[in-house]
Design an enzyme around this catalytic site. Structure first.
Site, mmCIF file in Angstrom:
data_model
loop_
_atom_site.group_PDB
_atom_site.id
_atom_site.type_symbol
_atom_site.label_atom_id
_atom_site.label_comp_id
_atom_site.label_asym_id
_atom_site.label_seq_id
_atom_site.Cartn_x
_atom_site.Cartn_y
_atom_site.Cartn_z
ATOM 1 N N LYS A 1 -10.722 7.567 2.561
ATOM 2 C CA LYS A 1 -11.243 7.407 1.288
ATOM 3 C C LYS A 1 -12.479 6.633 1.359
ATOM 4 O O LYS A 1 -13.434 7.091 0.547
ATOM 5 C CB LYS A 1 -10.086 6.182 0.548
ATOM 6 C CG LYS A 1 -8.715 6.965 0.403
ATOM 7 C CD LYS A 1 -7.878 5.807 -0.412
ATOM 8 C CE LYS A 1 -6.435 6.319 -0.282
ATOM 9 N NZ LYS A 1 -5.410 5.341 -0.435
ATOM 10 N N GLN B 1 -4.725 -0.895 -0.493
ATOM 11 C CA GLN B 1 -3.781 -0.001 0.368
ATOM 12 C C GLN B 1 -2.556 -0.307 0.511
ATOM 13 O O GLN B 1 -2.410 -1.604 0.831
ATOM 14 C CB GLN B 1 -4.542 0.470 1.638
ATOM 15 C CG GLN B 1 -3.809 1.439 2.729
ATOM 16 C CD GLN B 1 -3.931 2.869 2.122
ATOM 17 O OE1 GLN B 1 -4.811 3.161 1.487
ATOM 18 N NE2 GLN B 1 -2.634 3.619 2.252
ATOM 19 N N ASP C 1 -5.847 3.485 -8.713
ATOM 20 C CA ASP C 1 -4.489 4.364 -8.222
ATOM 21 C C ASP C 1 -3.738 4.606 -9.395
ATOM 22 O O ASP C 1 -2.724 5.380 -8.900
ATOM 23 C CB ASP C 1 -3.992 3.450 -7.199
ATOM 24 C CG ASP C 1 -4.510 3.547 -5.693
ATOM 25 O OD1 ASP C 1 -4.460 4.763 -5.386
ATOM 26 O OD2 ASP C 1 -4.414 2.372 -4.977
#
Ligand code: NAP
Length: 282
Positions: free
Chosen positions: A44, A88, A111
């Site tokens: 990412k 994460q 997200d």
């Protein structure tokens, strides 16, 4: 149904958007040193740098306390330089994941995991939607797969893939069945699917004879085979013979997820700082 060509195109579009806006700040946060998470964060971060984001790869030690993490997120939320925050998951077990998800500002939650963003999706007016489901929808659209009136079967009801995807498919007027580990006679459902999505995390759970001829099959699964070190999907690749379209693993949904994370970050910047877009730098 390869993901890379479309993902590359989206990443190029996002890079152009970043150039026009002039600055988009993205922070990836990794707590601890889980090897799989480390790989995802690296991918990412690399993609964000390539697209021209001001990307920060924030690493915190495994021993980080809940309060330290919450304080750091509050700092990032308050910083006007930061448009996008990605924490994460999974977090080390001593940390409260739900509280951390809620601690990211919904405006910077690229997200789409914050209850506010999940709720907006549920209500059919989404702003920021989790990247993997958006990637699946983009692939279906790219290949002009008919969803209106289609029977869509999603296997897996996680908050990050199955559940949001089932909403997006339903909003595209598919008739959606959401299967999970308690579903009886899974095959009865899969054989009925015009669009079949597997997001389970069990290697080749879906055998070729569970797929209807002519169906579109999206394999979200990414399962590492310890003996071959290969990444395998949830669907037996033999199903490709029957399917009209099927995503490969790897190289299907995976590249789309990364592209959609970047697109979400650009969307977050646009929504949070409309003035930056109204007065582009050149
Ligand atoms: P998860 O949170 O573990 O959820 C798995 C889901 O599958 C659960 O809803 C579970 O049911 C269901 N399930 C488990 N065994 C089943 C069975 N035998 N029959 C039917 N349903 C079953 O997983 P996730 O985070 O959604 O991830 C799923 C897979 O997608 C993993 O392989 C992950 O690595 C992969 N993934 C890939 C990407 C990408 O970019 N390609 C992104 C995210 C995830 P219950 O709810 O009843 O437990």
């Amino acid at each position: 149904m390869k993901g890379k060509p479309l993902a590359d195109r989206i990443r190029a579009e996002v890079a152009e958007e970043v150039r026009v806006i002039g600055h988009i700040g993205l922070v990836t946060v990794l707590v601890g040193d889980d090897p799989a998470s480390e790989v995802y964060i690296r991918l990412k971060h690399k993609a964000a740098v390539e697209a021209g984001f001001d990307a920060t790869d924030l690493r915190l030690p495994t021993e980080t306390t809940q309060q330290e993490l919450l304080d750091k997120l509050a700092e990032l939320n308050a910083s006007d330089d930061i448009d996008a925050i990605l924490v994460q998951l999974p977090l080390p077990s001593h940390l409260d994941e739900e509280q951390v998800i809620r601690a990211v500002s919904p405006a910077k939650d690229v997200d789409g995991f914050h209850p506010m963003n999940a709720g907006e999706l549920y209500l059919g007016r989404p702003a920021i939607v989790s990247a993997t489901p958006r990637g699946v929808m983009a692939l279906l659209e790219e290949h002009q797969v008919e969803l209106d009136g289609a029977r869509a079967v999603v296997i897996g009801r996680s908050d990050i893939v199955g559940k949001p995807l089932s909403h997006l498919l339903q909003q595209a007027n598919a008739t959606v069945t959401l299967c999970h580990s308690h579903t009886r006679d899974l095959e009865r459902h899969t054989l009925d699917a015009d669009v079949l999505v597997a997001a389970v995390g069990r290697t080749h759970l879906i055998s070729a004879d569970m797929v209807k001829a002519g169906a579109t099959v999206i394999d979200v699964g990414m399962n590492r085979d310890e003996s071959s070190r290969k990444v395998l999907g949830d669907v037996d690749p033999g199903a490709m013979e029957l399917a009209a379209y099927m995503t490969p693993v790897p190289g299907g949904v995976g590249p789309m997820t990364i592209a959609m994370v970047l697109q979400n970050a650009a969307t977050a910047a646009r929504l949070r700082r409309p003035a930056a877009i109204a007065t582009p730098k050149n």
